[in-house]
Design a protein around this motif. Sequence first.
Motif, PDB file in Angstrom:
ATOM      1  N   SER A  18       0.830  -1.206   0.000  1.00  0.00           N
ATOM      2  CA  SER A  18       0.000   0.000   0.000  1.00  0.00           C
ATOM      3  C   SER A  18       0.863   1.254   0.000  1.00  0.00           C
ATOM      4  O   SER A  18       0.617   2.189  -0.768  1.00  0.00           O
ATOM      5  N   HIS A  19       1.878   1.257   0.829  1.00  0.00           N
ATOM      6  CA  HIS A  19       2.784   2.414   0.880  1.00  0.00           C
ATOM      7  C   HIS A  19       3.502   2.599  -0.451  1.00  0.00           C
ATOM      8  O   HIS A  19       3.657   3.731  -0.909  1.00  0.00           O
ATOM      9  N   ARG A  24      -3.473   4.417   1.506  1.00  0.00           N
ATOM     10  CA  ARG A  24      -3.589   4.413   2.959  1.00  0.00           C
ATOM     11  C   ARG A  24      -4.505   3.266   3.381  1.00  0.00           C
ATOM     12  O   ARG A  24      -5.548   3.033   2.771  1.00  0.00           O
ATOM     13  N   CYS A  25      -4.107   2.565   4.423  1.00  0.00           N
ATOM     14  CA  CYS A  25      -4.886   1.429   4.949  1.00  0.00           C
ATOM     15  C   CYS A  25      -5.698   1.867   6.156  1.00  0.00           C
ATOM     16  O   CYS A  25      -5.183   2.537   7.040  1.00  0.00           O
ATOM     17  N   ASP A  26      -6.946   1.463   6.190  1.00  0.00           N
ATOM     18  CA  ASP A  26      -7.784   1.590   7.380  1.00  0.00           C
ATOM     19  C   ASP A  26      -8.271   0.197   7.731  1.00  0.00           C
ATOM     20  O   ASP A  26      -8.803  -0.514   6.877  1.00  0.00           O
ATOM     21  N   TRP A  40      -7.348   3.474   0.587  1.00  0.00           N
ATOM     22  CA  TRP A  40      -7.696   4.801   0.076  1.00  0.00           C
ATOM     23  C   TRP A  40      -6.566   5.339  -0.801  1.00  0.00           C
ATOM     24  O   TRP A  40      -5.391   5.166  -0.481  1.00  0.00           O
TER      25      TRP A  40
END
Length: 83
Positions: A18-19, A24-26, A40
């Motif tokens: 993701s990075h 962005r991870c939730d 996101w």
Amino acid sequence: MVERDDYADIRDRIIKLSHLHGLRCDWAETTKRQRFLLLWDAEGRVVARAIVPLYPRESPRLVDSLEQGLAHLFGDDWLEEDR
């Protein structure tokens, strides 16, 4: 190589990729055995939703579904390859 039956390995792999992709991870606990993941983009749009099992050994089909469900972002076999 990611251990497909280890939640921490799968989680860390998702966070790392993701990075790398500017996402962005939730995370949210949906049950005692699963976490709900939202990814996101930089504009604040949800680009993926997924269920991540806390005990992958008990639900290998869910791990396969997770891998397939995030392939459009991370590429095929993202859980297997060391990138």
